[in-house]
Structure formats: structure tokens, C-alpha cells
Motif scaffolding. Structure first.
Motif, mmCIF file in Angstrom:
data_model
loop_
_atom_site.group_PDB
_atom_site.id
_atom_site.type_symbol
_atom_site.label_atom_id
_atom_site.label_comp_id
_atom_site.label_asym_id
_atom_site.label_seq_id
_atom_site.Cartn_x
_atom_site.Cartn_y
_atom_site.Cartn_z
ATOM 1 N N HIS A 363 64.308 -48.156 5.665
ATOM 2 C CA HIS A 363 65.026 -47.736 4.454
ATOM 3 C C HIS A 363 64.075 -47.187 3.401
ATOM 4 O O HIS A 363 64.345 -47.307 2.205
ATOM 5 C CB HIS A 363 65.825 -48.907 3.893
ATOM 6 C CG HIS A 363 66.836 -49.454 4.847
ATOM 7 N ND1 HIS A 363 67.854 -48.703 5.356
ATOM 8 C CD2 HIS A 363 66.958 -50.701 5.404
ATOM 9 C CE1 HIS A 363 68.578 -49.445 6.176
ATOM 10 N NE2 HIS A 363 68.061 -50.649 6.229
ATOM 11 N N THR A 474 71.678 -52.635 6.920
ATOM 12 C CA THR A 474 71.685 -51.386 7.685
ATOM 13 C C THR A 474 73.080 -51.107 8.232
ATOM 14 O O THR A 474 73.582 -49.979 8.150
ATOM 15 C CB THR A 474 70.674 -51.470 8.845
ATOM 16 O OG1 THR A 474 69.347 -51.516 8.309
ATOM 17 C CG2 THR A 474 70.795 -50.267 9.770
ATOM 18 N N ALA A 478 75.717 -48.084 7.235
ATOM 19 C CA ALA A 478 75.959 -47.102 8.293
ATOM 20 C C ALA A 478 77.407 -46.641 8.333
ATOM 21 O O ALA A 478 77.686 -45.512 8.751
ATOM 22 C CB ALA A 478 75.573 -47.698 9.655
ATOM 23 N N HIS A 479 78.341 -47.508 7.912
ATOM 24 C CA HIS A 479 79.753 -47.122 8.005
ATOM 25 C C HIS A 479 80.552 -47.769 6.880
ATOM 26 O O HIS A 479 80.451 -48.973 6.657
ATOM 27 C CB HIS A 479 80.333 -47.536 9.357
ATOM 28 C CG HIS A 479 81.539 -46.733 9.745
ATOM 29 N ND1 HIS A 479 82.771 -46.915 9.149
ATOM 30 C CD2 HIS A 479 81.706 -45.716 10.650
ATOM 31 C CE1 HIS A 479 83.645 -46.058 9.673
ATOM 32 N NE2 HIS A 479 83.031 -45.326 10.587
ATOM 33 N N VAL A 524 78.357 -46.244 15.922
ATOM 34 C CA VAL A 524 77.566 -45.825 14.759
ATOM 35 C C VAL A 524 76.623 -46.952 14.339
ATOM 36 O O VAL A 524 75.434 -46.735 14.044
ATOM 37 C CB VAL A 524 78.493 -45.434 13.587
ATOM 38 C CG1 VAL A 524 77.692 -45.261 12.293
ATOM 39 C CG2 VAL A 524 79.243 -44.152 13.921
ATOM 40 N N ALA A 528 72.531 -47.064 14.317
ATOM 41 C CA ALA A 528 71.769 -47.311 13.090
ATOM 42 C C ALA A 528 70.784 -48.456 13.269
ATOM 43 O O ALA A 528 69.627 -48.376 12.829
ATOM 44 C CB ALA A 528 72.731 -47.614 11.945
ATOM 45 N N ASP A 531 67.972 -47.181 15.640
ATOM 46 C CA ASP A 531 67.088 -46.213 14.997
ATOM 47 C C ASP A 531 66.222 -46.864 13.914
ATOM 48 O O ASP A 531 65.034 -46.561 13.780
ATOM 49 C CB ASP A 531 67.910 -45.075 14.368
ATOM 50 C CG ASP A 531 68.576 -44.196 15.411
ATOM 51 O OD1 ASP A 531 68.169 -44.282 16.591
ATOM 52 O OD2 ASP A 531 69.500 -43.458 15.052
ATOM 53 N N SER A 532 66.836 -47.732 13.114
ATOM 54 C CA SER A 532 66.147 -48.275 11.948
ATOM 55 C C SER A 532 65.242 -49.452 12.267
ATOM 56 O O SER A 532 64.221 -49.651 11.610
ATOM 57 C CB SER A 532 67.168 -48.708 10.887
ATOM 58 O OG SER A 532 67.918 -47.604 10.437
#
Length: 579
Positions: A363, A474, A478-479, A524, A528, A531-532
Motif C-alpha cells: 500500500h 487490502t 479491493a471491492h 477480485v 488483491a 498481488d499485495s
């Protein structure tokens, strides 16, 4: 010099007997035809306190434990203060409620009665009547005196005599809400209470001048009084300062969150607040017409604690309610725990919260993912960050266990010498004296505390530590279907006997109408998290609103959520039907 809060109560009653100490919004409304407002003056409260105290002392209950089981209202306050004035150890508890909650409430009541070894139950008439009908399910009640304090006559107070108290005398047992373990009774002494009231008064700027500027209107609170944030703050700091507090039921707030800010707008107190979720609830119901009718310009301290404080919540609340006169500088993140009576750190009044944006990691540079400072230690408290294994003090900026020393640190756990030794008698290399092990993780930066998570909630994957709060944040970022502050991340073992190592499971509350998009939302979130954080995500589960287990103060119970996941008892939305 005051020996207890009761001394301060009687002093205020002598100086300004007709001043309102508390008002209670019986219907939750502060205005209109439905409003029903009960008040008690300092003079009347002192009289009721003496009556309850004398009644208890006449029955030789000094030193005994008294469970307090009251519905929301003013009667709890005289019952609690009556215990303090009699040298009786108060034990605030949740009264058994409707049928759906009976089993859980009865189980907790049994456990608290047995642990505290209570000799008497004080409550309101309705609660005492309900308990009388529960003896078949709660045979322990047969040996415990039960009394509705409304039925104790004022005349009983004529025989009151002050008990022999010293700072080390136990005032009450604050049972912890149990986010990671079974509840334990924290022994809070009269000395602890006075010291922590001093800290709250200083950190929140409750000076005589501030009270005078607000016409003595100090607090508005919907927080439950059986929980430390609602009791030690709004109820007892009002007694400490001689101000006025306006109280309403937690249920009335949850049923209609606008009531909180309507009440702040009407009575214009200096201070009000709650956990992060309360600010989110207020935002959810903040339509333009509602904001238009508010005046929040007198609100000087909007405290936020008891669960992770979100930078996004602070930003959105300040921006949304600015047209109503709310100032960003009023936001006051704080940190505390029952084992330290309550407050440990708090922000400076008149200064905005400190936010530290991540300089690296998933982040980096994102303002809404910034770490939120919870302020500096109260005067007289020492806060250090220590390695939980080696007990070495860690340098500034490094994450470790938060440890606390000072006169606000409680005496220990009731009848639990082992847990007391482990929690209250810790050492920090190179520091004198004993420290409280909070079990919380954090770091210090320029003297300010930043809380990062719970030691027992850490998820370790391939030797790397992952804080569940980071994973939850996160996912929520993300959503938009995920409810803020209603997500639980935890690790589960994989393979036979856990030989496959840990993997992450994330359970999140989402609106029921998200069921049709559940697969897309979980994809999703998986993406996230991968990836994060580069973590192996075993499962993402969307559940019905209000079904993730939380403590009474709003903390996510990750262990209970993990158990429900493994048992298959989560209230999943969009679950495929069998067949």
C-alpha cells in the motif's frame, strides 16, 4: 485529597447539588413527541449512592462481590457507585436478554457468577424479575441474594459510614471481552480508577475552562456501561470532573445511528466517540438532509478506539460532516485496555490525527491505508515496545509487543495467579520495575504509539509474519461490497496434521444482494491479496451482515470466526444448494 471517586461525587453534590449529572434518553430520541428524558442531579445521585451503600453494609457485604445487571438507564450508576461507597467489589455484567440470547447470556452469567463468587445481584426491577424466573435454568441463583436497587429507600442512607479504603483496595472487576481468550476479571483498584481519570481528563482536555465553555456538557455516549470504554470514560469521568453526560442505549443507536449525532448536535458536548465501526455506521446514514440539520461545531474530542482505527474512516467522516461544523482536529484516535484500567495513549486536543503512509510494501503511498497514530502515553504512564521473546526494548519504528507501566495498570486477574504473573509481571531489559504485557503489537514514532495488531493473531507463512489487519484492509479496499471493519483474516493448517503449512482464509461480510456477484467479488479479493501480500489464499468466504463474531467492544473475534469456518457454521451468502 480524594481517596475514591465517591469522595468526588459527594464534593460535587455539596458544591452544586442541582446540577444535572446524567440524562438518559429512554426512547433514544432527544427531541420530538417520542422523546422521554430521565435526569439525575448530583444531589440526588449522592443520596441514592449513600442509600445503596448503607443497605449493602448493613448486610455485611463489604469486601464481597456484587454482580450488576441493569438495563440501559440511570439506575446502574447509583448501583455501581453504591458498591464503591460500601467497599463492595462491583462486577458489571450483561443482563440476560430475549429468548434468542438466553442460552449465551445464561452461559456467560454462570461463568461470571462462579468466577467472581458473587454474593448478591443488584439490578433493575425488570431484570431481577426475569432472573427470578430463571432459577430452573440457573440453579446457582438460589444461593445469591437479588435486589432491585429502586426498592432500597432513601432513608437507608442515613446510616451510611465511609468504609476503610486505600488506593490498593479493589473497586470492581472488569471482565475482559475475550477477543482471543476466555474472559478474565481484571482487578481495578480505587487508585487505578483515580489515576486513569486523571489521564483521561488531561488527554481529552477536560479542564474547568473547557467545561465552562460547554455549559458543563461533557459527554454524549451510547456505549454500553458494562464495558470499560462506556463506564470508565463517559460515566466515571463525568463524576471525576463534575460535568454532565447524556446517555442512550446501545440498541437505540444501532437501530437508528442518526440518534448519536442528533444528540451531539442538540446538547453540544465537549466529547463523544466510540469504536471505528460507529463512525462507519454514522457515515452510512449521512444523507444531505441529515447533515443539513446538524451543528457539530462544539464537538472538540471525537475519540476512536477499542478496534483498529482506519485512516479512510477518519478522512471520510471529517469530509462528510465538515458542512455541519465538524473539525478534523476533533478526531482523537486512542489506545487502551481493561488491564490498564482504560486509557493508555490519546491524541492531543486541537491537533489532527497522525497518519503514516506506507513508504514500501503493498500500500505504498496510499493515504487510506496509512497507519493511524493513537497519540502519546498519558502523564505518568510508560509505554515501551519489546521483543516478546527476548524482552529487549526495540528501537523506534520497529514492531514489537506494547508494554505498559504506571499507576493505572491494574492489580492483576481475579483468582488467577498464573495469568497475573504472565501478564502483569513482565520485565523489559534495562528498565526498572514490572510491565504489563498487552498482547498487542505496535511501534513508537516520535513518542506516538501506532498499533499494528494482536500478537496471537499473527499469521506466519513460509517464515514471514502477516498481520491480519493488513490483509483485511487490502480486501476491503479491493471491492466496495465488503463492509468496513467486518472482515476476518486467519490462518489454517493444510495437509495432514498441518504438514502443509499455513494458508490464509478471509471471511468478509457483504450485502445480501451481492450474492449474484459472489464469485466475481471473491476473485477480485483473491487477486488483491495475492498481488499485495504474495500469500497463498486458501479461501475467501462472503457472509451475511452482522454474522462475524465480535466482542462487546466491536473487536473481530478471529479465533471464533476460524472455528466457525472449520465447523462449517458460517452464514454464507450465495451458498450453493445441496443436490
Amino acid at each position: 485529597m480524594a481517596r475514591s471517586l465517591v469522595d468526588l461525587l459527594f464534593a460535587h453534590a455539596s458544591e452544586h447539588p442541582d446540577r444535572t449529572a446524567y440524562r438518559f434518553l429512554a426512547t433514544g430520541d432527544c427531541a420530538g413527541e417520542n422523546a422521554e428524558i430521565h435526569t439525575v442531579t448530583y444531589g440526588r445521585l449522592a443520596a441514592r449512592t449513600r442509600a445503596v451503600a448503607a443497605w449493602l453494609r448493613d448486610r455485611n457485604l463489604t469486601g464481597a462481590r456484587a454482580m450488576l445487571m441493569y438495563p440501559p438507564g440511570l439506575e446502574f450508576i447509583s448501583g455501581y457507585l453504591g458498591c464503591l461507597a460500601a467497599g463492595v467489589v462491583a462486577v458489571p455484567a450483561v443482563p440476560p436478554q430475549g429468548r434468542a440470547d438466553n442460552h449465551r447470556a445464561l452461559t456467560r452469567t454462570k461463568r461470571l457468577m462462579a468466577d467472581a463468587d458473587a454474593r448478591i445481584i443488584l439490578g433493575g426491577r425488570q431484570v431481577i424479575g426475569a432472573l427470578d424466573g430463571m432459577t430452573p435454568h440457573l440453579p446457582e441463583l438460589a444461593d445469591v441474594t437479588r435486589v432491585a436497587t429502586e426498592d432500597i429507600p432513601d432513608e437507608a442512607g442515613a446510616g451510611w459510614e465511609a468504609p476503610e479504603l486505600d488506593p490498593g483496595s479493589v473497586a470492581f472487576l472488569q471482565y475482559t471481552s475475550g477477543s482471543t481468550s476466555a474472559p478474565r476479571g481484571v482487578m481495578v483498584t480505587h487508585g487505578n480508577l483515580l489515576d486513569n481519570q486523571r489521564i483521561i481528563t488531561e488527554r481529552m482536555g477536560h479542564t474547568p475552562d473547557a467545561l465552562a465553555a460547554h455549559g458543563n456538557e461533557l459527554f454524549v455516549s451510547w456505549l454500553p456501561v458494562y464495558h470499560d470504554m462506556g463506564l470508565i470514560g463517559p460515566v466515571l469521568n463525568t463524576i471525576h470532573t463534575g460535568g454532565t453526560a447524556t446517555l442512550l442505549s446501545p440498541l437505540h443507536f444501532l437501530q437508528r445511528p442518526q440518534r448519536w449525532l442528533d444528540t451531539v448536535s442538540r446538547y453540544r458536548p465537549h466529547t463523544s466517540g466510540g469504536p471505528n465501526f460507529a463512525y462507519e455506521l454514522a457515515l452510512k446514514h449521512a444523507d444531505p438532509d441529515f447533515i443539513d440539520r446538524l451543528d457539530l461545531s462544539s464537538w472538540k474530542v471525537a475519540f476512536n478506539g477499542a478496534e483498529p482505527v482506519r485512516a479512510a474512516t477518519l478522512r471520510r467522516f471529517a469530509d462528510t460532516f465538515a458542512p455541519a461544523g465538524f473539525r478534523r482536529e476533533a478526531l482523537c484516535p486512542c489506545y487502551g485496555l481493561a488491564e490498564a484500567t482504560l486509557m493508555v495513549t490519546g491524541g492531543s486536543t486541537g491537533a489532527p490525527p497522525t497518519l503514516l503512509s506506507a513508504e514500501e510494501g503493498p500500500h505504498a503511498g496510499e493515504a487510506d491505508a496509512a497507519a493511524v497514530g493513537t497519540g502519546r502515553p498519558g502523564p505518568g504512564l510508560t509505554v515501551v515496545i519489546a521483543d516478546p521473546e527476548t524482552h529487549e526494548e526495540l528501537p523506534e519504528g520497529q514492531v514489537g509487543e506494547i508494554r505498559v507501566a504506571g499507576a493505572s495498570v491494574a492489580k492483576g486477574y481475579w483468582r488467577n495467579a498464573l495469568a497475573t504473573r504472565e501478564t502483569f509481571r513482565a520485565e523489559v531489559t534495562g528498565r526498572e520495575g514490572r510491565f504489563l504485557r498487552t498482547g498487542d503489537l505496535g511501534f513508537l514514532r516520535d513518542g506516538e504509539l501506532f498499533v499494528t495488531g494482536r500478537l496471537k493473531d499473527l499469521i506466519v507463512i513460509d517464515g514471514r509474519n502477516h498481520y491480519p489487519q493488513d490483509l483485511e484492509l487490502t480486501a476491503e479496499m479491493a471491492h466496495p461490497a465488503l463492509r468496513p471493519g467486518c472482515t476476518a483474516a486467519f490462518g489454517v493448517d493444510t495437509g495432514t496434521g498441518g504438514t502443509g503449512g499455513e494458508q490464509v482464509v478471509l471471511v468478509a461480510e457483504a450485502a445480501p444482494d451481492a450474492a449474484g456477484d459472489a464469485e466475481k467479488i471473491t476473485e477480485v479479493i483473491r487477486g488483491a491479496l495475492g498481488d499485495s501480500h504474495s500469500v497463498a489464499v486458501r479461501d475467501v468466504v462472503l457472509v451475511q451482515p452482522g454474522t462475524i463474531p465480535k466482542t462487546s467492544s466491536g473487536k473481530i473475534q478471529r479465533r471464533a470466526c476460524r472455528t466457525a469456518y472449520l465447523d462449517g457454521t458460517l452464514s454464507v451468502i450465495g451458498a450453493p444448494t445441496a443436490g
